[in-house]
Every structure is written in C-alpha cells, then in structure tokens.
Design an enzyme around this catalytic site. Structure first.
Site, mmCIF file in Angstrom:
data_model
loop_
_atom_site.group_PDB
_atom_site.id
_atom_site.type_symbol
_atom_site.label_atom_id
_atom_site.label_comp_id
_atom_site.label_asym_id
_atom_site.label_seq_id
_atom_site.Cartn_x
_atom_site.Cartn_y
_atom_site.Cartn_z
ATOM 1 N N LYS A 91 -33.769 32.252 -70.352
ATOM 2 C CA LYS A 91 -33.146 33.454 -69.466
ATOM 3 C C LYS A 91 -33.444 33.397 -68.123
ATOM 4 O O LYS A 91 -32.958 33.623 -67.114
ATOM 5 C CB LYS A 91 -33.749 34.798 -70.150
ATOM 6 C CG LYS A 91 -33.256 35.003 -71.418
ATOM 7 C CD LYS A 91 -33.461 36.326 -71.848
ATOM 8 C CE LYS A 91 -32.630 36.662 -73.150
ATOM 9 N NZ LYS A 91 -32.781 35.829 -74.313
HETATM 10 C C1 LIG Z 1 -32.428 35.551 -75.411
HETATM 11 C C2 LIG Z 1 -32.408 34.431 -76.304
HETATM 12 C C3 LIG Z 1 -31.710 33.808 -77.236
HETATM 13 C C4 LIG Z 1 -30.468 34.339 -77.225
HETATM 14 O O1 LIG Z 1 -29.347 34.063 -76.256
HETATM 15 P P1 LIG Z 1 -27.843 35.014 -76.171
HETATM 16 O O2 LIG Z 1 -27.484 34.592 -74.971
HETATM 17 O O3 LIG Z 1 -28.408 36.632 -76.513
HETATM 18 O O4 LIG Z 1 -27.212 34.686 -77.497
HETATM 19 C C5 LIG Z 1 -32.011 32.624 -77.979
HETATM 20 N N1 LIG Z 1 -33.259 32.211 -77.854
HETATM 21 C C6 LIG Z 1 -34.114 33.054 -76.848
HETATM 22 C C7 LIG Z 1 -35.549 32.203 -76.707
HETATM 23 C C8 LIG Z 1 -33.820 33.739 -76.246
HETATM 24 O O5 LIG Z 1 -34.593 34.258 -75.352
#
Ligand SMILES: *Cc1c(COP(=O)(O)O)cnc(C)c1O
Length: 495
Positions: free
Chosen positions: A112
């Site tokens: 993120k």
């Molecule tokens: C948020 C997250 C996901 C999922 O991603 P999306 O874009 O919501 O599908 C997968 N792995 C980790 C470690 C995350 O923080």
C-alpha cells in the site's frame, strides 16, 4: 481525460475532482472514460527511465488537468527517499519463468506504500484545484496495513489532519506498535473497543452525517478518504506493473506470447491496476486472482454469482479477509461496456440481498480475462515452507496465497509462459505465521520471533520494522465504538 461514475456516466469530472472527492454523489466510483494505450516503442523508451520517470510519464496520461510541474513535484515527493531500495518495486526470481514483484520496500513494508506515498501529494494538489482552501481531514478505519501506510503518507502534510481508527484487539502486535508509535504533528491514532466492521461503519457514519459535515465546515475543515476506492490510490498501482514489464523486457524474458500476472486479492484494487496495465499495452495473458479462505471472488469468477452471505474467516492473511471487494464495481462497469444502469442494479442487489448474478456476456468476458483460485491457511503454510526449501525464498502469508494459486493454475492449464507474482508484504510483518511454517518453536515475544526468523532463514529484517523494537507508544487512548465522533472532535481540538 474525463472520469465518469460507474453508476451514472453522465457525471463527468476532472481527475482532480475525482481524487479530491473520492466517490461520486450517487455512490458510484470514478473510472477514466478511456484507457490510454502505449506502443511497444514507448515501453522500450520507458525502460530507459528510472521509476520516477516512468511514474511521471504514466501519470501525465491520466491526470491531464495537472501541470507537468505539479506531477513532477508529486512524484519526487513520493518516491525519493522513502523506499529502502533504489528501485521501489524490484523483481526477484524463483526459477526460470517465475518473477516475484516485491512491493514491500516502502516505509510500512506492505504494497500500500506504493500508492499511499503518492496519494497525499495528489490529494493536496487536487484540493487546491477544486476545493476552497479548507483543511482536509482524512478518516481511516483499518485492520492494519492501510492505517499505517496512510499515516506514513500523510504525516506532516500541510493543511491536513489524519485520524486512524483500529480495533484494539484486531491487529497484529507489529501493526499495533507501528501505529501507536507514529510520528508527525498532524497524526491521530485511536484504538476502539470493537472489531474492524465496527470501526468501518463508525467512520462511514461520521462521513455521511450532514450535521457533522456542517460543524466541520464551520471550523474550516472537510473530510476526505484515503480508501482504495479513490482513483488517486489506483493510478499509482498501474505504474509498478508497467515498470515490471520494462524490467522483464530488459532482462530478456521470452514475452513473445505474453505473460501471466498473479495478485493476492482483497478489495480488487491491485489486480484492477494490473488489468489497466494490460489495456495500456502490457502483454498480459491471464490475470490470476488469488483469494484465501474468504473465497468470494474465486466463486464469482467460476460461476458469475457474487454472494457475500457466507461465513467470514479470520485468516493469517488478514489484509485479504474481505467479503465485499469494492473495486470490483469498476471491473463490472468495464465488462458491461459502460452500462451504468446495469452496474447500479448489481450494486443495489448486493446492498439489499448481499448477492448478484452477472449475465452470460459479462461472465464470458470475465472468464477470458481472469482465473480465480484460493487456498486456506494450511495451504498458505505449506507454500511458505515449499518455496523456502526449493528456492531459498521467504514469502509472507499473502504472497504465499498467490504462489499457491499460481501452482493450481499451472497444474490445471499447463500454461507455463512467464509469470509475475505480486508480493504484497514483507514476511516480517507476519513473522509468527511465517515462522510457524518453518519451525515448531515460536517465541512469545514478537521481536524474538523476528530474530529467530532472521537467523533461521538468513534474511534481514526491514529497517522500519527492526527500529520498532526501540519505539515507544505515543497513542494510548481506547475509545468505546460509540464514541468515535467524540474522538474525532478531540483530535481536531473542536470539542
Ligand atoms: C491490501 C492488501 C492486499 C489486498 O489488496 P487489494 O488491492 O485490496 O486487493 C493484499 N496483501 C496485502 C499485504 C495487503 O496489505
């Protein structure tokens, strides 16, 4: 380039408007009216640029109401000093055809960061264009990763306050310490007595309360969202798929017949960005959507029926513990050729009955693009162990779900063209689960666990997590779940 709402495409707005407001008034999500395509020659030219250069080039295609200067300022702010690696999104290799795109070299060690380091710059630039100088208040409900990444991204950003709510018993010890020790003069962290859903619905309630909005406006402030439904979080994610394609070209992967992409999926944001990259000209064959035991997307891709009326599982890949994948709405809009009435109908039925079924045309298109597979915690642990033993590569629990899904795809289709697997978190963020895949001796303390994992696997602990050992908690308040508005007023000093 204009952006339209998935539920009413007569609503047409600029990118600054879409980013500043996050969501359209009738509840739809903003999508670009067209997807810009790049030529092969352009990808080769992009390959010569560094990550920031690529980012600027791609953002200019989407944020046409930003000046070159503004885009350059945003990109330089986001990607200059905050990543532990020269390249924010490097590729590791497992055997000949399998590429792992490591998206966790940012300040919070999860993918993120790639979006949330850039979003504050995009948001402040956007609000300057379309809002009236009010102070922006970002409210976040988090189950762990988003909250910390948003805090790091928004700390000390001018004219902005950020307030994060997390369930006091619902995050990992590492995630709790990450948030409670957050530095910055505009950050606020509140634990609440309740679960993630309580935090989420509390935030939604505050967001949509007109009295509260009025009170905030009287104090020169307005709310905004750092959620993954904001276009400003999606567009930065397209960049790393294009950067990965350039890197694969440069190292001579055989991409004659394209390659596959595997994404561990929750809210469908990351995999949607991969779809956009494909539409822009990256030769992607299949998009493989990996889920954990909360397999609502696997079932949807296989049957065309989206049904959230099912048991919710708390798994060791908590960032994928989700039954409503909000970004799927954008994909449905695209698959339905921009039929906003149809999308509204599906979303209404999801809100009312918790389910919807798509027509055959949409289902066929979706199955041509996507392959869905899932694995439970047991499969996750086995994959972590196997990947480490076979390749000496340590992956986190979310990435392991993706590796497992890829193995299922390979076994059922025999399609062994090159593959890019998105690795979304550092294994040290989920050290207890990862260590339990490799050993029966798990220390009680989080930092001992981290040290044991490091010794056992001969891998190093990312600096931002290692440094937490000496961090002290700044934020200690725990609020009742019904007192979240009180908490907001206290944080903003308007109580
Ligand atoms: C948020 C997250 C996901 C999922 O991603 P999306 O874009 O919501 O599908 C997968 N792995 C980790 C470690 C995350 O923080």
């Amino acid at each position: 380039m204009n952006y339209v709402s998935t539920r009413n495409n007569e609503v047409k707005v600029s990118s600054a408007f879409a980013i500043a407001h996050g969501i359209s008034v009738e509840g739809g999500l903003y999508v670009p009216e067209t997807i810009p395509a790049l030529s092969y020659q352009e990808f080769l030219t992009l390959g010569e640029l560094d990550y920031k250069g690529k980012a600027e080039y791609i953002l200019k295609k989407y944020l046409t109401d930003f000046t070159d200067n503004e885009i350059s300022r945003c990109v330089n702010g986001a990607y200059t000093a905050s990543f532990d690696n020269e390249i924010p999104a490097p590729i590791a290799q497992l055997g000949e055809n399998v590429n792992i795109l490591e998206l966790w070299h940012g300040p919070t060690c999860a993918f993120k960061d790639l979006a949330l380091q850039l979003l504050p710059y995009l948001l402040t630039t956007s609000t300057k264009k379309v809002a009236d100088g009010k102070k922006t208040v970002i409210l976040v409900a988090t189950s762990g990763d988003t909250g910390k990444a948003a805090l790091e991204g928004f700390k000390n950003v001018e004219n902005t306050e950020i307030i994060v709510f997390y369930p006091s018993e619902g995050v990992s010890p590492m995630q709790k310490l990450q948030m409670d020790s957050q530095k910055g003069n505009n950050v606020h962290v509140c634990a609440i007595k309740g679960n993630f859903d309580d935090a989420q619905s509390g935030v939604k309630k505050i967001f949509t309360d007109t009295e509260i909005k009025k009170y905030l406006a009287q104090n020169g402030m307005e709310f905004s969202s750092a959620n993954s439904i904001n276009w400003g979080r999606l567009v930065p994610q397209i960049i790393y798929y294009i950067s990965a394609y350039c890197d694969m070209l440069a190292k001579g992967d055989d991409l004659e017949n394209g390659f596959n992409i595997v994404v561990p999926t929750g809210n469908f944001g990351n995999i949607l960005a991969a779809y956009y990259a494909k539409e822009m000209g990256v030769p992607v064959n299949k998009l493989i959507c990996a889920s954990n035991a909360n397999r609502v997307l696997t079932d949807f891709i296989n049957t065309g029926i989206y049904d959230r009326n099912r048991d919710f599982y708390t798994t060791m890949s908590p960032s994928m513990d989700i039954l409503i994948s909000s970004n799927l709405e954008r994909m449905l809009y695209i698959l339905a050729d921009g039929d906003d009435k149809y999308v509204s109908q599906l979303q209404n039925s999801l809100a009312k009955d918790g389910k919807f079924t798509v027509n055959d045309k949409v289902l066929n298109k979706m199955q041509n693009l996507f392959y869905g597979a899932c694995c439970d915690d047991n499969g996750t642990l086995k994959t972590i162990k196997k990947t480490f033993e076979e390749y000496g590569y340590l992956c986190d629990t979310h990435t392991a779900v993706a590796v497992n899904a890829y193995e299922q795809y390979l076994a059922s289709t025999g399609d062994n063209r090159p593959v890019l697997i998105a690795s979304t978190a550092s294994p040290y963020k989920f050290a207890k689960s990862v260590l339990s895949a490799l050993s029966n001796n798990i220390p009680d303390s989080e930092f001992e666990t981290v040290d044991v994992l490091s010794c056992l696997t001969n891998t190093s602990v990312p600096k931002p997590l290692a440094e937490l050992k000496n961090a002290t908690a700044r934020f200690k308040d725990i609020y009742d779940k019904n007192d979240m508005y009180k908490a907001v007023c206290k944080c903003l000093k308007i109580d």
